[in-house]
Design a protein around this motif. Structure first.
Motif, mmCIF file in Angstrom:
data_model
loop_
_atom_site.group_PDB
_atom_site.id
_atom_site.type_symbol
_atom_site.label_atom_id
_atom_site.label_comp_id
_atom_site.label_asym_id
_atom_site.label_seq_id
_atom_site.Cartn_x
_atom_site.Cartn_y
_atom_site.Cartn_z
ATOM 1 N N ASN A 108 -1.096 -58.328 -81.336
ATOM 2 C CA ASN A 108 -0.722 -58.765 -80.635
ATOM 3 C C ASN A 108 -1.031 -57.026 -79.253
ATOM 4 O O ASN A 108 -1.130 -57.352 -77.964
ATOM 5 C CB ASN A 108 1.368 -58.757 -80.651
ATOM 6 C CG ASN A 108 1.534 -59.622 -81.282
ATOM 7 O OD1 ASN A 108 0.757 -60.828 -80.969
ATOM 8 N ND2 ASN A 108 2.382 -60.061 -81.805
ATOM 9 N N LEU A 109 -1.042 -56.218 -79.851
ATOM 10 C CA LEU A 109 -1.279 -54.686 -79.112
ATOM 11 C C LEU A 109 -2.519 -55.207 -78.295
ATOM 12 O O LEU A 109 -2.927 -54.783 -77.754
ATOM 13 C CB LEU A 109 -1.037 -53.715 -79.781
ATOM 14 C CG LEU A 109 0.036 -53.188 -79.870
ATOM 15 C CD1 LEU A 109 0.291 -51.976 -81.043
ATOM 16 C CD2 LEU A 109 1.148 -52.878 -78.259
ATOM 17 N N ARG A 110 -3.753 -55.729 -78.805
ATOM 18 C CA ARG A 110 -5.281 -56.100 -78.797
ATOM 19 C C ARG A 110 -5.159 -56.895 -77.238
ATOM 20 O O ARG A 110 -6.229 -56.460 -76.655
ATOM 21 C CB ARG A 110 -6.118 -56.115 -79.939
ATOM 22 C CG ARG A 110 -6.325 -55.171 -80.939
ATOM 23 C CD ARG A 110 -7.323 -54.991 -82.360
ATOM 24 N NE ARG A 110 -7.075 -54.202 -82.984
ATOM 25 C CZ ARG A 110 -7.404 -54.400 -84.100
ATOM 26 N NH1 ARG A 110 -7.536 -55.463 -84.776
ATOM 27 N NH2 ARG A 110 -7.634 -53.454 -84.623
ATOM 28 N N GLU A 111 -4.636 -57.654 -78.136
ATOM 29 C CA GLU A 111 -4.546 -58.994 -76.868
ATOM 30 C C GLU A 111 -4.224 -58.408 -75.340
ATOM 31 O O GLU A 111 -3.922 -58.388 -74.339
ATOM 32 C CB GLU A 111 -3.557 -60.337 -77.571
ATOM 33 C CG GLU A 111 -4.433 -60.880 -78.317
ATOM 34 C CD GLU A 111 -3.312 -62.020 -78.965
ATOM 35 O OE1 GLU A 111 -2.872 -62.209 -78.129
ATOM 36 O OE2 GLU A 111 -3.959 -62.790 -79.526
ATOM 37 N N HIS A 112 -2.952 -57.212 -75.436
ATOM 38 C CA HIS A 112 -1.945 -56.703 -74.341
ATOM 39 C C HIS A 112 -3.211 -56.258 -73.286
ATOM 40 O O HIS A 112 -3.301 -55.815 -73.115
ATOM 41 C CB HIS A 112 -0.978 -56.558 -74.915
ATOM 42 C CG HIS A 112 -0.045 -55.441 -73.546
ATOM 43 N ND1 HIS A 112 1.142 -55.104 -73.785
ATOM 44 C CD2 HIS A 112 0.217 -56.079 -71.921
ATOM 45 C CE1 HIS A 112 1.215 -54.904 -72.534
ATOM 46 N NE2 HIS A 112 0.634 -55.652 -71.638
ATOM 47 N N GLU A 113 -3.559 -54.926 -74.649
ATOM 48 C CA GLU A 113 -4.702 -54.038 -74.191
ATOM 49 C C GLU A 113 -6.055 -54.687 -73.635
ATOM 50 O O GLU A 113 -6.072 -54.201 -72.502
ATOM 51 C CB GLU A 113 -4.760 -53.466 -75.105
ATOM 52 C CG GLU A 113 -6.280 -52.586 -74.647
ATOM 53 C CD GLU A 113 -6.772 -51.928 -75.276
ATOM 54 O OE1 GLU A 113 -7.475 -50.283 -75.562
ATOM 55 O OE2 GLU A 113 -6.222 -51.691 -77.108
ATOM 56 N N GLN A 114 -6.119 -55.987 -73.966
ATOM 57 C CA GLN A 114 -7.184 -56.675 -73.029
ATOM 58 C C GLN A 114 -7.429 -57.475 -71.895
ATOM 59 O O GLN A 114 -7.709 -57.398 -70.996
ATOM 60 C CB GLN A 114 -7.790 -58.094 -74.296
ATOM 61 C CG GLN A 114 -9.396 -58.789 -73.443
ATOM 62 C CD GLN A 114 -9.622 -59.567 -74.446
ATOM 63 O OE1 GLN A 114 -9.229 -60.036 -75.552
ATOM 64 N NE2 GLN A 114 -11.040 -60.691 -73.738
ATOM 65 N N ARG A 115 -5.591 -58.087 -72.185
ATOM 66 C CA ARG A 115 -5.073 -58.605 -70.869
ATOM 67 C C ARG A 115 -4.893 -57.370 -69.258
ATOM 68 O O ARG A 115 -5.499 -57.242 -68.750
ATOM 69 C CB ARG A 115 -3.582 -59.247 -70.716
ATOM 70 C CG ARG A 115 -4.019 -61.101 -71.433
ATOM 71 C CD ARG A 115 -2.416 -61.369 -71.342
ATOM 72 N NE ARG A 115 -1.403 -60.524 -71.912
ATOM 73 C CZ ARG A 115 -1.202 -60.271 -73.715
ATOM 74 N NH1 ARG A 115 -1.979 -61.575 -74.216
ATOM 75 N NH2 ARG A 115 -0.552 -60.632 -73.829
ATOM 76 N N LEU A 116 -4.303 -56.263 -70.019
ATOM 77 C CA LEU A 116 -4.426 -55.321 -69.274
ATOM 78 C C LEU A 116 -6.066 -54.836 -68.764
ATOM 79 O O LEU A 116 -5.805 -54.101 -67.338
ATOM 80 C CB LEU A 116 -3.103 -53.840 -69.667
ATOM 81 C CG LEU A 116 -2.301 -54.186 -70.228
ATOM 82 C CD1 LEU A 116 -1.981 -52.466 -70.604
ATOM 83 C CD2 LEU A 116 -1.379 -54.480 -68.985
ATOM 84 N N GLY A 117 -6.414 -54.785 -69.511
ATOM 85 C CA GLY A 117 -7.780 -54.219 -68.417
ATOM 86 C C GLY A 117 -8.625 -55.164 -67.166
ATOM 87 O O GLY A 117 -9.036 -54.208 -67.018
ATOM 88 N N GLN A 118 -8.073 -56.211 -67.924
ATOM 89 C CA GLN A 118 -9.054 -57.129 -67.238
ATOM 90 C C GLN A 118 -8.216 -57.109 -65.445
ATOM 91 O O GLN A 118 -9.041 -56.896 -64.298
ATOM 92 C CB GLN A 118 -8.982 -58.487 -67.290
ATOM 93 C CG GLN A 118 -9.861 -59.417 -68.626
ATOM 94 C CD GLN A 118 -9.409 -60.257 -69.512
ATOM 95 O OE1 GLN A 118 -8.752 -61.134 -68.459
ATOM 96 N NE2 GLN A 118 -10.384 -60.664 -70.409
#
Length: 784
Positions: free
Chosen positions: A374-384
């Motif tokens: 979940n953290l990795r998906e959240h990190e990817q969305r925040l990066g975009q």
């Protein structure tokens, strides 16, 4: 301390420089006095040329007029200018108007109406060049810090000068009348056209500013430096959130790796449960232990209630005893709460203990992996989202810069538009008034006396020019004069001391003992120089029984010096032998008139014992204790004879039989004989004439002696004149005092009395007696 030393060193450095400058100045003054004829000649020639110019030059007269320039109207170009700045800006323009083609042509037209005498300066020029000639000779210059312009013109006729100045002034007034009357309307038209152009540009810039504001969705905060734009704020928030998620992901990845390591090693994973609780959530951790949220809330509520009851109990105990019913009831509640919390913790420990690592480890790994995903998906969305917001902020920043440029241009155009409106309004107010007035304050007037040539100026130029040329000529001659200027310079460049300076001798005879100054006049100043030379050699600290004396060039006076020095040694009680080793031009033999006698050349060529041949060829000079070995017949090979070993034997015999031996050698630059003899003696003395010998030749001679190992004892400056020539060359003024000569005559030669006299520079009898008294006592003791 260091600063004091620095100043001391600086003073020591500057002192020689100042002394050299003063010395150079004195030397130049002496050179001018020595060659004053050239300076006087230059001044006389300049005076003759100046007189010729003054008598033949055409007299020139000058006429002058003055005009007052006043600006009475408003300053249309800069309403904010002060009176002083307005004057500084306008007066140069009015000066230049006098030399414009239109004003000059108008003046020429007026001169054509006058008589031919008024056009005397243009008579030799064609008509179309009159204005150019007038422009070259007319001058207009503002009087300092005034509004007055002075016009002047020079001519061969005073009346013509006045006429030309009057014509130029009249033409100038007409030009001003034509071009400076009611010009406001034309200026208003020009300014109005500029205003319309500015308004069009202003409208275009306003429209451009609106377009930029629409593109960047301006919220009206671009001009506030303390407010951050929302787009920038969003980028900052996204960056903070992204950093927080990345930190949690890294920590969770580290915990997962630690849990897997514990599983592989078979160790307990319960210790990792508390470390991952902040990352995976409290509810997930409790579910692993078989607990739920309600249990946790109940426990927390009981803890709060327990704290409140404890506080109430402390309050009741202050008023009631321990047996009071309320106190007992509240104490029972507190014990029940504590029992529940104790049982709750026991239950949690039991449930946690009931979970073995086989069940707990997979559950913990599954929960951590799920939370990590979940953290990795959240990190990817925040990066975009961060990249999109950053791009939008950069574009917004470029648009803001573009908007600032447009705003700056818009402000500049508005200011320029307002300035033009103010100027047009001011011109309209003063349109009916004249903006400048010109008044003649001094009519054209020529001086009675010509301005060129001026007698005082010509005389001054002749004097300065003559002195300058004369001094320059003296300086060049002084630089080109390749001779030694002073004893100090002589000693410094040759590296040898100046032993004595001998004045020019005036003997009554040319040969024989009567030709020797020391023998003829032993009390003269000239003779004292030879005794000084003798004393200097005696106190040199070296054994100088064999001395060679030479010169740089012929006729320097070496023979005269060696003969008089020999007489001085003989007068001091020493048996002295003079050897004439100049086998080419035997001056010593000629001086003592011994040409027909045998001498050195026969000894060197003979085969008999040296002592026998020397004893038979030594000649008496006619002076007690002074003998001479003449040259003898001139040989064809003098250098070879002097190089023969018999020459050393001759000197050895002479040294054994005499107290002082001196050899007269040929000049150094004429032959190598002096170097040959110099190597056989204790040293060599060089005689030169400062006024005759050139520096480069003397240096070459000294260098040649040093190259073959001949020791140069010192230099004798000969034939020093006491006139201005001697002063110029720095050798004048070297004299001796004889205040106690009568008492010195009583002293025997060579005694302590004489030495005391030599070492003392005495000028009165008391000092003389004070010095000679102890010397006489020593002499009497020695005699006893």
């Amino acid at each position: 301390m260091m600063q004091h030393d620095t100043h001391h060193l600086a003073d020591e450095t500057l002192a020689p420089s100042s002394a050299d400058s003063i010395h150079a100045l004195i030397r130049f003054v002496q050179a001018v006095l020595h060659r004053k004829v050239y300076v006087i000649a230059a001044v006389v020639v300049a005076a003759l040329l100046g007189g010729l110019y003054y008598s033949t030059a055409t007299p020139v007269y000058q006429a002058t007029a003055q005009l007052l320039i006043l600006q009475s109207g408003a300053d249309v170009w800069s309403p904010t200018m002060t009176a002083e700045s307005s004057r500084q800006a306008l007066i140069p323009t009015y000066e230049r108007l006098f030399t414009t083609q239109e004003v000059l042509e108008g003046a020429v037209e007026k001169l054509l109406k006058d008589s031919a005498e008024m056009r005397i300066d243009f008579a030799t020029q064609p008509r179309h060049r009159w204005a150019d000639v007038l422009g070259q000779d007319i001058t207009a210059q503002a009087v300092r810090r005034t509004n007055v312009i002075e016009i002047s013109y020079r001519s061969r006729s005073p009346r013509a000068a006045e006429a030309v100045v009057g014509a130029v002034v009249q033409s100038y007034l007409e030009f001003v009348e034509r071009n400076h009357k009611n010009v406001s309307a034309e200026i208003v038209q020009i300014l109005d056209r500029e205003r319309l152009e500015i308004e069009n540009k202003l409208s275009s810039k306003q429209q451009e500013l609106l377009e930029v504001q629409k593109q960047m969705r301006d919220l009206g905060i671009s001009g506030n430096q303390n407010v951050v734009h929302p787009a920038v704020q969003r980028v900052l928030r996204l960056n903070e959130a992204l950093v927080k998620v990345q930190q949690d992901r890294l920590q969770l990845e580290a915990s997962l790796a630690a849990i897997r390591t514990a599983i592989r090693e078979g160790s307990s994973v319960r210790q990792h449960l508390s470390s991952v609780e902040p990352l995976i959530g409290r509810e997930l951790t409790m579910s692993v232990m078989g607990l739920n949220t309600k249990d946790v809330e109940t426990r927390a509520q009981i803890e709060r209630q327990l704290m409140e009851d404890q506080a109430k109990l402390e309050t009741l105990l202050e008023h009631y005893g321990e047996a009071h019913p309320k106190v007992l009831e509240l104490s029972q509640q507190i014990r029940s709460g504590r029992d529940y919390l104790l049982n709750y913790q026991t239950m949690v420990n039991q449930r946690l203990a009931s979970l073995d690592d086989g069940r707990l480890a997979p559950m913990l790994v599954s929960m951590v992996e799920e939370q990590l995903s979940n953290l990795r998906e959240h990190e990817q969305r925040l990066g975009q989202q961060y990249n999109e917001a950053e791009s939008e902020a950069v574009m917004m920043n470029d648009r803001m810069a573009e908007m600032k440029i447009v705003e700056h241009d818009l402000s500049r155009l508005r200011n320029l538009h307002d300035t033009l409106l103010n100027r047009i309004a001011n011109i309209d107010l003063g349109q009916n008034r004249a903006d400048m007035r010109v008044a003649v304050v001094s009519e054209p007037k020529a001086l009675d006396r010509p301005v060129s040539p001026k007698l005082k100026l010509v005389a001054m130029m002749c004097l300065v020019g003559g002195l300058g040329v004369g001094l320059a000529f003296v300086y060049v001659m002084d630089i080109l004069d390749d001779r030694f200027r002073s004893p100090e310079e002589l000693q410094q460049q040759l590296g040898a001391p100046v032993l004595a300076m001998i004045r020019e001798l005036s003997a009554s005879a040319t040969s024989g003992p009567q030709a020797l100054q020391v023998h003829v006049a032993p009390e003269s100043v000239e003779s004292e120089a030879f005794r000084t030379l003798r004393t200097t050699l005696a106190f040199s600290g070296r054994d100088l029984e064999r001395l060679a004396i030479t010169s740089t060039e012929p006729s320097d006076g070496k023979t005269t010096v060696i003969a008089n020095l020999g007489v001085s040694h003989a007068q001091a009680g020493k048996r002295t032998l003079l050897i004439d080793a100049d086998l080419r031009r035997p001056g010593l033999t000629k001086l003592f008139e011994m040409r027909a006698q045998g001498g050195l050349s026969e000894i060197l060529r003979g085969d008999q014992p040296v002592d026998l041949m020397c004893s038979t060829r030594i000649q008496a000079s006619g002076i007690p204790r002074l003998d001479v070995l003449p040259c003898g017949p001139k040989p064809s090979n003098p250098s070879e004879l002097l190089s023969d070993p018999r020459m050393a034997d001759v000197l050895a015999w002479a040294e054994a039989n005499y107290d002082q031996v001196m050899i007269d050698c040929p000049p150094v630059l004429a032959a190598a004989d002096a170097a040959i003899i110099g190597r056989l003696t204790e040293g060599l003395i060089l005689v030169l004439q400062p006024e005759k010998n050139h520096r480069r030749l003397v240096l070459r001679a000294v260098g040649g002696l040093a190259a073959v190992g001949v020791e140069l004892i010192g230099v004798v400056a000969n034939r020093i004149r006491d006139d201005r020539t001697g002063v110029y060359y720095g050798y004048g003024g070297y004299g001796y005092g004889y205040a106690c000569r009568d008492e010195f005559e009583e002293a025997d030669a060579g005694t302590d009395e004489e030495l005391a006299y030599r070492q003392a520079d005495l000028s009165d009898e008391d000092d003389c007696r004070e010095v000679l008294g102890p010397a006489r006592s020593r002499s009497r003791r020695q005699a006893a």
